[in-house]
Design a protein around this motif. Structure first.
Motif, PDB file in Angstrom:
ATOM      1  N   SER A 174      70.432  23.767 -17.223  1.00 36.31           N
ATOM      2  CA  SER A 174      70.461  24.821 -18.238  1.00 36.31           C
ATOM      3  C   SER A 174      71.602  24.636 -19.234  1.00 36.31           C
ATOM      4  CB  SER A 174      70.572  26.196 -17.567  1.00 36.31           C
ATOM      5  OG  SER A 174      71.690  26.248 -16.712  1.00 36.31           O
ATOM      6  N   VAL A 175      72.753  24.139 -18.756  1.00 34.11           N
ATOM      7  CA  VAL A 175      73.911  23.942 -19.639  1.00 34.11           C
ATOM      8  C   VAL A 175      73.669  22.780 -20.600  1.00 34.11           C
ATOM      9  CG1 VAL A 175      76.367  23.365 -19.718  1.00 34.11           C
ATOM     10  CG2 VAL A 175      75.517  24.899 -17.935  1.00 34.11           C
ATOM     11  N   GLN A 232      71.264  22.967 -29.269  1.00 31.33           N
ATOM     12  CA  GLN A 232      72.245  23.264 -30.326  1.00 31.33           C
ATOM     13  C   GLN A 232      72.471  22.055 -31.225  1.00 31.33           C
ATOM     14  OE1 GLN A 232      73.616  26.216 -31.039  1.00 31.33           O
ATOM     15  NE2 GLN A 232      72.539  27.195 -29.339  1.00 31.33           N
ATOM     16  N   LYS A 233      72.484  20.867 -30.614  1.00 32.79           N
ATOM     17  CA  LYS A 233      72.710  19.623 -31.375  1.00 32.79           C
ATOM     18  C   LYS A 233      71.430  19.096 -32.019  1.00 32.79           C
ATOM     19  CE  LYS A 233      76.587  18.079 -28.483  1.00 32.79           C
ATOM     20  NZ  LYS A 233      77.001  17.120 -27.438  1.00 32.79           N
ATOM     21  N   GLU A 234      70.328  19.843 -31.852  1.00 35.71           N
ATOM     22  CA  GLU A 234      69.020  19.481 -32.403  1.00 35.71           C
ATOM     23  C   GLU A 234      68.515  18.136 -31.892  1.00 35.71           C
ATOM     24  OE1 GLU A 234      69.089  19.935 -36.639  1.00 35.71           O
ATOM     25  OE2 GLU A 234      69.214  22.116 -36.504  1.00 35.71           O
ATOM     26  N   VAL A 235      68.897  17.832 -30.640  1.00 37.60           N
ATOM     27  CA  VAL A 235      68.317  16.664 -29.960  1.00 37.60           C
ATOM     28  C   VAL A 235      66.959  17.090 -29.381  1.00 37.60           C
ATOM     29  CG1 VAL A 235      68.592  15.011 -28.065  1.00 37.60           C
ATOM     30  CG2 VAL A 235      70.577  15.678 -29.436  1.00 37.60           C
ATOM     31  N   MET A 260      59.192  20.994 -28.052  1.00 32.85           N
ATOM     32  CA  MET A 260      59.855  20.659 -26.783  1.00 32.85           C
ATOM     33  C   MET A 260      60.747  21.810 -26.306  1.00 32.85           C
ATOM     34  SD  MET A 260      60.079  18.465 -24.356  1.00 32.85           S
ATOM     35  CE  MET A 260      59.662  16.760 -24.728  1.00 32.85           C
ATOM     36  N   ILE A 261      61.197  22.676 -27.230  1.00 31.80           N
ATOM     37  CA  ILE A 261      62.093  23.778 -26.848  1.00 31.80           C
ATOM     38  C   ILE A 261      61.399  24.762 -25.901  1.00 31.80           C
ATOM     39  CG2 ILE A 261      63.448  25.744 -27.684  1.00 31.80           C
ATOM     40  CD1 ILE A 261      64.118  24.088 -30.183  1.00 31.80           C
TER      41      ILE A 261
END
Length: 288
Positions: free
Chosen positions: A227-228, A235-238, A243-244
């Motif tokens: 989860s972390v 947040q880094k848009e990786v 996929m989110i």
């Protein structure tokens, strides 16, 4: 303890799959545990990938595993609607489903479910249909009025799944639900698989996809996230786009009794077997 001899294991596993040494190492790990497998995408539309998957599921059952299958069918539904000159519209990846469309969705998924059961039985194992018409097990609620007959799982009647497995059958479940007024709802297959895995307290949920798993900025496979780390990657848009919600669903499942959720590449031969029965795995393992 597995009662299978080395010779029996060797006769069951495919030559291009994990080695007998690795298989033996992992057999006890999943003894008497549910393995929920959600299959969709090209694995269901490409005949070679489909046949490999059917044989791999059959292999798991012959080794003593308890696989539970949940299948999609979006491409077939789109093709059928196109054939009937009905336009497909989506909101956030979910198909808007009116009264006419849900009848077609139900028919397509029920027929496909029957095909999968037949394919499994042709490998010498038993399987059982679970659709809205046969052995309905998903109690659903409407997601919202805008989407129409698109539902969310409210409750899973898992005793029917357990009875099927006790009868030495592989449950094959279509992502269709009913409410208390017998309305039928189309459910996102990932969401349905997650609800079923949580309900069974499954050891693993495997989500077969058309991607390797979760990739980093250099497009290299990330073997494990939690989860972390997943929040950092979002947040880094990786991790982006569709996929989110897939990752969020996986994290929800992993936080509710399922020891590991894996996104694996269904396009790779024996990806299910390598994920469960080898050190290398074959995708991204998601833990809470």
């Amino acid at each position: 303890m597995s009662s299978l001899s080395d010779a029996e294991i060797n006769s069951i596993i495919p030559k291009s799959g994990p080695s007998i040494e690795q298989v033996k190492k992992y057999l006890e790990k999943y003894n008497d545990e549910y393995i929920v497998i959600k299959c969709g995408g090209s694995v269901l539309t490409n005949p070679d990938l489909y046949n490999h998957l059917i044989n791999d599921i059959s292999t798991l059952r012959k080794l003593g595993f308890y696989p539970v299958i949940i299948h999609g069918g979006g491409k077939r539904i789109t093709e059928k609607l196109k054939e009937l000159d009905i336009e497909s519209k989506f909101i956030n990846g979910l198909r808007i489903t009116d009264e006419k469309t849900i009848t077609i969705v139900e028919s397509v998924l029920s027929n496909f479910n029957h095909e999968i059961v037949k394919s499994l039985e042709q490998t010498g194992i038993k399987a059982q249909q679970f659709t809205s018409k046969d052995n309905s097990i998903i109690e659903a609620t409407k997601e919202n009025d805008e989407l129409g007959y698109v539902g969310l799982p409210k409750n899973i009647e898992n005793s029917k799944i357990q009875d099927s497995i006790k009868a030495n059958r592989i449950p094959v479940i279509a992502p269709l639900g009913k409410d208390n007024q017998d309305n039928i709802y189309n459910i996102n297959a990932d969401t349905a698989a997650g609800a079923i895995a949580k309900s069974l307290n499954a050891r693993r949920l495997l989500i077969l996809s058309d991607v390797e798993g979760v990739l980093d900025k250099e497009s290299k496979l990330i073997s494990e996230i939690n989860s972390v780390t997943s929040e950092e990657l979002i947040q880094k848009e990786v991790i982006t786009g569709g996929m989110i919600p897939k990752i969020n669903n996986c994290l929800d499942v992993a936080s509710n009794g399922v020891k590991g959720v894996c996104i694996i590449d269904g396009r790779k031969t024996h990806s299910v077997l390598f994920e469960l029965l080898s050190d290398q795995g074959s995708g991204t393992l998601i833990r809470k």
